[in-house]
Design an enzyme around this catalytic site. Sequence first.
Site, PDB file in Angstrom:
ATOM      1  N   ARG A  98     -55.351 122.875  23.146  1.00  0.00           N
ATOM      2  CA  ARG A  98     -56.548 122.032  22.999  1.00  0.00           C
ATOM      3  C   ARG A  98     -57.652 122.690  22.179  1.00  0.00           C
ATOM      4  O   ARG A  98     -58.825 122.334  22.279  1.00  0.00           O
ATOM      5  CB  ARG A  98     -57.105 121.602  24.355  1.00  0.00           C
ATOM      6  N   LYS A 108     -62.867 118.695   8.437  1.00  0.00           N
ATOM      7  CA  LYS A 108     -61.766 117.727   8.414  1.00  0.00           C
ATOM      8  C   LYS A 108     -60.461 118.500   8.329  1.00  0.00           C
ATOM      9  O   LYS A 108     -60.248 119.273   7.389  1.00  0.00           O
ATOM     10  CB  LYS A 108     -61.889 116.808   7.197  1.00  0.00           C
ATOM     11  N   GLU A 147     -64.210 118.562  -8.653  1.00  0.00           N
ATOM     12  CA  GLU A 147     -64.993 118.339  -7.415  1.00  0.00           C
ATOM     13  C   GLU A 147     -66.402 118.951  -7.576  1.00  0.00           C
ATOM     14  O   GLU A 147     -67.364 118.438  -7.022  1.00  0.00           O
ATOM     15  CB  GLU A 147     -64.291 118.929  -6.190  1.00  0.00           C
ATOM     16  N   LYS A 204     -72.330 120.664   0.015  1.00  0.00           N
ATOM     17  CA  LYS A 204     -71.421 120.160   1.049  1.00  0.00           C
ATOM     18  C   LYS A 204     -71.981 120.469   2.437  1.00  0.00           C
ATOM     19  O   LYS A 204     -71.965 119.620   3.337  1.00  0.00           O
ATOM     20  CB  LYS A 204     -70.020 120.752   0.902  1.00  0.00           C
ATOM     21  N   GLU A 207     -69.152 111.448   9.102  1.00  0.00           N
ATOM     22  CA  GLU A 207     -69.104 110.484   8.001  1.00  0.00           C
ATOM     23  C   GLU A 207     -69.464 109.062   8.404  1.00  0.00           C
ATOM     24  O   GLU A 207     -68.724 108.116   8.164  1.00  0.00           O
ATOM     25  CB  GLU A 207     -67.711 110.507   7.333  1.00  0.00           C
ATOM     26  N   ARG A 267     -72.490 111.325   4.415  1.00  0.00           N
ATOM     27  CA  ARG A 267     -71.291 112.052   3.967  1.00  0.00           C
ATOM     28  C   ARG A 267     -70.413 111.216   3.044  1.00  0.00           C
ATOM     29  O   ARG A 267     -69.624 111.753   2.263  1.00  0.00           O
ATOM     30  CB  ARG A 267     -70.505 112.570   5.192  1.00  0.00           C
ATOM     31  N   ASN A 317     -67.442 110.802  -1.255  1.00  0.00           N
ATOM     32  CA  ASN A 317     -66.267 110.030  -1.657  1.00  0.00           C
ATOM     33  C   ASN A 317     -66.413 109.475  -3.075  1.00  0.00           C
ATOM     34  O   ASN A 317     -65.554 108.728  -3.540  1.00  0.00           O
ATOM     35  CB  ASN A 317     -66.011 108.877  -0.689  1.00  0.00           C
ATOM     36  N   HIS A 353     -63.452 108.855  -5.295  1.00  0.00           N
ATOM     37  CA  HIS A 353     -62.246 108.932  -4.463  1.00  0.00           C
ATOM     38  C   HIS A 353     -61.609 107.574  -4.184  1.00  0.00           C
ATOM     39  O   HIS A 353     -60.470 107.515  -3.714  1.00  0.00           O
ATOM     40  CB  HIS A 353     -62.542 109.658  -3.145  1.00  0.00           C
ATOM     41  N   HIS A 380     -57.945 108.076  -4.983  1.00  0.00           N
ATOM     42  CA  HIS A 380     -56.864 108.013  -3.985  1.00  0.00           C
ATOM     43  C   HIS A 380     -55.822 106.963  -4.373  1.00  0.00           C
ATOM     44  O   HIS A 380     -54.625 107.163  -4.155  1.00  0.00           O
ATOM     45  CB  HIS A 380     -57.435 107.683  -2.600  1.00  0.00           C
ATOM     46  N   HIS A 397     -55.120 116.434  -6.937  1.00  0.00           N
ATOM     47  CA  HIS A 397     -56.146 115.593  -6.335  1.00  0.00           C
ATOM     48  C   HIS A 397     -57.414 115.514  -7.218  1.00  0.00           C
ATOM     49  O   HIS A 397     -57.930 114.435  -7.493  1.00  0.00           O
ATOM     50  CB  HIS A 397     -56.480 116.122  -4.939  1.00  0.00           C
TER      51      HIS A 397
HETATM   52  N1  LIG Z   1     -60.393 118.961   4.605  1.00  0.00           N
HETATM   53  C1  LIG Z   1     -61.104 118.463   3.593  1.00  0.00           C
HETATM   54  O1  LIG Z   1     -62.297 118.159   3.747  1.00  0.00           O
HETATM   55  C2  LIG Z   1     -60.472 118.312   2.268  1.00  0.00           C
HETATM   56  C3  LIG Z   1     -61.261 118.100   1.126  1.00  0.00           C
HETATM   57  C4  LIG Z   1     -60.630 118.030  -0.115  1.00  0.00           C
HETATM   58  C5  LIG Z   1     -59.260 118.181  -0.199  1.00  0.00           C
HETATM   59  N2  LIG Z   1     -58.515 118.389   0.926  1.00  0.00           N
HETATM   60  C6  LIG Z   1     -57.052 118.563   0.848  1.00  0.00           C
HETATM   61  O2  LIG Z   1     -56.774 119.746   0.130  1.00  0.00           O
HETATM   62  C7  LIG Z   1     -55.468 119.633  -0.416  1.00  0.00           C
HETATM   63  C8  LIG Z   1     -55.470 120.189  -1.825  1.00  0.00           C
HETATM   64  O3  LIG Z   1     -55.849 121.531  -1.773  1.00  0.00           O
HETATM   65  P1  LIG Z   1     -55.559 122.493  -3.013  1.00  0.00           P
HETATM   66  O4  LIG Z   1     -55.935 121.806  -4.267  1.00  0.00           O
HETATM   67  O5  LIG Z   1     -56.181 123.784  -2.665  1.00  0.00           O
HETATM   68  O6  LIG Z   1     -53.967 122.546  -3.047  1.00  0.00           O
HETATM   69  P2  LIG Z   1     -52.876 123.527  -2.410  1.00  0.00           P
HETATM   70  O7  LIG Z   1     -53.308 124.072  -1.112  1.00  0.00           O
HETATM   71  O8  LIG Z   1     -51.587 122.804  -2.458  1.00  0.00           O
HETATM   72  O9  LIG Z   1     -52.838 124.733  -3.452  1.00  0.00           O
HETATM   73  C9  LIG Z   1     -52.451 124.472  -4.781  1.00  0.00           C
HETATM   74  C10 LIG Z   1     -51.450 125.518  -5.288  1.00  0.00           C
HETATM   75  O10 LIG Z   1     -52.147 126.732  -5.545  1.00  0.00           O
HETATM   76  C11 LIG Z   1     -51.464 127.826  -4.962  1.00  0.00           C
HETATM   77  N3  LIG Z   1     -52.476 128.851  -4.703  1.00  0.00           N
HETATM   78  C12 LIG Z   1     -53.398 128.872  -3.720  1.00  0.00           C
HETATM   79  N4  LIG Z   1     -54.235 129.918  -3.886  1.00  0.00           N
HETATM   80  C13 LIG Z   1     -53.824 130.581  -4.992  1.00  0.00           C
HETATM   81  C14 LIG Z   1     -54.302 131.720  -5.688  1.00  0.00           C
HETATM   82  N5  LIG Z   1     -55.406 132.372  -5.306  1.00  0.00           N
HETATM   83  N6  LIG Z   1     -53.622 132.130  -6.783  1.00  0.00           N
HETATM   84  C15 LIG Z   1     -52.532 131.448  -7.201  1.00  0.00           C
HETATM   85  N7  LIG Z   1     -52.051 130.349  -6.614  1.00  0.00           N
HETATM   86  C16 LIG Z   1     -52.702 129.920  -5.512  1.00  0.00           C
HETATM   87  C17 LIG Z   1     -50.790 127.240  -3.767  1.00  0.00           C
HETATM   88  O11 LIG Z   1     -49.707 128.043  -3.366  1.00  0.00           O
HETATM   89  C18 LIG Z   1     -50.368 125.867  -4.277  1.00  0.00           C
HETATM   90  O12 LIG Z   1     -49.160 125.952  -4.969  1.00  0.00           O
HETATM   91  C19 LIG Z   1     -55.082 118.181  -0.338  1.00  0.00           C
HETATM   92  O13 LIG Z   1     -54.090 118.002   0.646  1.00  0.00           O
HETATM   93  C20 LIG Z   1     -56.367 117.483   0.081  1.00  0.00           C
HETATM   94  O14 LIG Z   1     -56.135 116.338   0.874  1.00  0.00           O
HETATM   95  C21 LIG Z   1     -59.097 118.460   2.140  1.00  0.00           C
HETATM   96 ZN   LIG Z   2     -61.698 115.278  -3.055  1.00  0.00          ZN
END
Ligand SMILES: NC(=O)c1ccc[n+]([C@@H]2O[C@H](COP(=O)([O-])OP(=O)(O)OC[C@H]3O[C@@H](n4cnc5c(N)ncnc54)[C@H](O)[C@@H]3O)[C@@H](O)[C@H]2O)c1
Ligand SMILES: [Zn+2]
Length: 369
Positions: free
Chosen positions: A127, A149, A191, A233, A243, A247, A251, A254, A258, A271
């Site tokens: 939990r 999130k 972003e 942020k 949100e 917040r 978006n 987005h 999306h 993304h």
């Molecule tokens: N929680 C939130 O508020 C929120 C906000 C925006 C996006 N997201 C989520 O985040 C995700 C996308 O995240 P992302 O773009 O970081 O993608 P990701 O986590 O898939 O990373 C992208 C690639 O980069 C590689 N990588 C990571 N760090 C590295 C480094 N320092 N050097 C070399 N390679 C590296 C990873 O292995 C992966 O192949 C999506 O699923 C999205 O929905 C969440």
């Molecule tokens: Zn985003």
Amino acid sequence: MLSYHPVFMPPVRIDVPTPSRAYAVTIEDGSLDRVGRLLDALKVPERRFVVSSPGVWRLHGARVARATRGVEPILVPDGERFKQLGTVMRIYDALVKVAADRSSTIVTFGGGVIGDMAGFAASTYLRGIALVHVPTTLLAQVDSAIGGKVGVNHPIGKNLIGSFYQPHGVIIDPSVLGTLPRREFRAGLYEVVKYGVTSSPGLFERVGRDMKAIFDRDPIALSAIISESCQIKASVVAADEKESGLRRILNFGHTAGHALEAVTKYKRFRHGEAVAYGMLVAAEIAARRTVMDEDSRQALVNLITRLGPLPPIADLSAARMLEAMQHDKKVVAGRLHFVLPTGIGGTAIVDDVTEKEIRAALLRQGFKK
Ligand SMILES: NC(=O)c1ccc[n+]([C@@H]2O[C@H](COP(=O)([O-])OP(=O)(O)OC[C@H]3O[C@@H](n4cnc5c(N)ncnc54)[C@H](O)[C@@H]3O)[C@@H](O)[C@H]2O)c1
Ligand SMILES: [Zn+2]
């Protein structure tokens, strides 16, 4: 790979006082080498489990292991297609195997996918156990590690399973971005541009002015854009954690973004790239309504164009995009909520954008009929 030259810069600390938990984001070049002491300073429970991916651990794990006196990582695959309950189960399995209890802390070490999955595991295991994010992509550093999130995708839709679970701290070391592939890096920059359009003309201009230094991963240039993005942020999230109002401005871009990810089955776009198109579509709608002046729209188009090429969209139809938008989480009681820019540095949220307006904007953007 770019070389890493430590430069002395004072650490930046940003407070995130949300109703459910108050925590700090620290941004400091080289902080990875002191991550053990930084975790101690956060006073999080002593049994620490680092969740990372094989790729990230191979590149930067040695620094973390050294700084934490040899912590054993839990390694799971990252990338969007692994962001699912099956992968979270592997994290639970590893925790159960070592009998992790409430005096445990999960430290996420990776991009947004690792942060969202391991954060969700932390929010649900027993939990809820302590959570600290150490994000390693630009996107995770400026966006996903802050705000609480966490969650995973369902085969039918993105991020459909999840919760709000604020971390106990966020430790950002911009030097890890030296190994990030250029395309991933750019995806995070869109972003940053988003924050500029919604909240800060200064940040928007800085991305254009310092673009070369930013792409060169110059520590000073990076630290500046990461700090300002985190600041924006943090203040938005502190004012509206779940949100229900403010917040939603984050978006921006987005809604169409999306939809674009969905119609291409999450395969063609990073993304951030989809969000870049989404911002252009929203700006088209805003400019037609004269909510945004044409000069500001052009400034956005120019900045996005200068950042580099985006995957093509000419084979994708406006009709499929419109259909995908109807499934968006931002549809409330049948009405699509759109974040429209009112210039560089301001937004308006409207719920009266017609299908005709969206279709026209998509066609002007280059989607096919
Ligand atoms: N929680 C939130 O508020 C929120 C906000 C925006 C996006 N997201 C989520 O985040 C995700 C996308 O995240 P992302 O773009 O970081 O993608 P990701 O986590 O898939 O990373 C992208 C690639 O980069 C590689 N990588 C990571 N760090 C590295 C480094 N320092 N050097 C070399 N390679 C590296 C990873 O292995 C992966 O192949 C999506 O699923 C999205 O929905 C969440
Ligand atoms: Zn985003």
